[in-house]
Enzyme design. Sequence first.
Site, PDB file in Angstrom:
ATOM      1  N   ASP A 156     -17.802  -6.644 -13.771  1.00 31.00           N
ATOM      2  CA  ASP A 156     -17.892  -5.953 -12.596  1.00 31.00           C
ATOM      3  C   ASP A 156     -16.839  -4.788 -12.663  1.00 31.00           C
ATOM      4  OD1 ASP A 156     -18.360  -5.837  -9.756  1.00 31.00           O
ATOM      5  OD2 ASP A 156     -16.208  -6.160  -9.479  1.00 31.00           O
ATOM      6  N   GLU A 165       0.966  -0.967  -0.078  1.00 25.47           N
ATOM      7  CA  GLU A 165       0.215  -0.111  -0.020  1.00 25.47           C
ATOM      8  C   GLU A 165       0.979   1.256  -0.094  1.00 25.47           C
ATOM      9  OE1 GLU A 165      -3.030   0.349  -0.158  1.00 25.47           O
ATOM     10  OE2 GLU A 165      -4.315  -1.609   0.485  1.00 25.47           O
TER      11      GLU A 165
END
Length: 303
Positions: A243, A218
């Site tokens: 999606d 991250e």
Amino acid sequence: MAAPVQDSIFDTRRLADLKRLSSERSPESIKAVAQQFEALFVQMIMKQMRESTTFGGPSFDGETAQFYRGMADQQLALNLSKGRGIGLARAIERQMGANMGIDTGLSNDIPAPPARAVLPGAVAAKSAAMPANGQNSPAANTAGNTSSGFVDKIWSHAQAAAKALGVPAQFVVGHAALETGWGKGEITRANGAPSYNLFNIKAGADWKGDTVEASTIEYMGGVPTRRTERFRAYASYDEAFRDYARLLTANPRYAQVSGQADAAGFAQALTRGGYATDPMYADKLTRIIGGNTLRTALSSDSL
């Protein structure tokens, strides 16, 4: 095009050229820097061999003899690094190209640049991630081992998603390639089954489907931090691409993605929407979409 680094150790511009080339972002500069690293490596090996071997008697061991022998070794190491060298330069060149999102023409056998994952909610604008579970899905181990196989496998799904987004299908393929290293880094389930999540979309609080956990990097305030996150898992690539298209069309942050006809515009719209915080993300994606690897794969007769 960048000028090549000179081939003589007596050329005083070599160090300046190397510094300049290391700051450039082109296949030529990457190749030159990689060759210099290989030359240094070869020189270190030769130095160790010299130190562990005695020969020739005292006349060969004086300071002057050692000085000129060292210079000869440096030149030989530099010469050996040219052309195909010993193979180390090519490995460095491939890795540098992958890390910088630059198509060096040697990238078919290695993953693309590190993938970045996206949160479907508002937190996505503040974080990015890449799967680091070290597993390859069965799909990635078959046809997906080559860029052509990867494109062939997902082409029809990419076309459907691209139609929904109003963008060229190669944009969608390039995005999936960046996120998974041409399919080799697809997140897998605990049992090794594929998650079919080629865009590394995270499972937020509103996600009701299957999930899979993976170690990620991250970027928080530009600083990479390793974490374990939940990602969406699908039953098929068809479900995954639908999606993906739904996320980009339904979320107002990505309103500028739809209808993009320019690769750079598509990549920048994703970045502005918060798809990833990597400052080079848009550049990496643009280079992959316009790179030789994707162009060659798209010209395959199997499509």
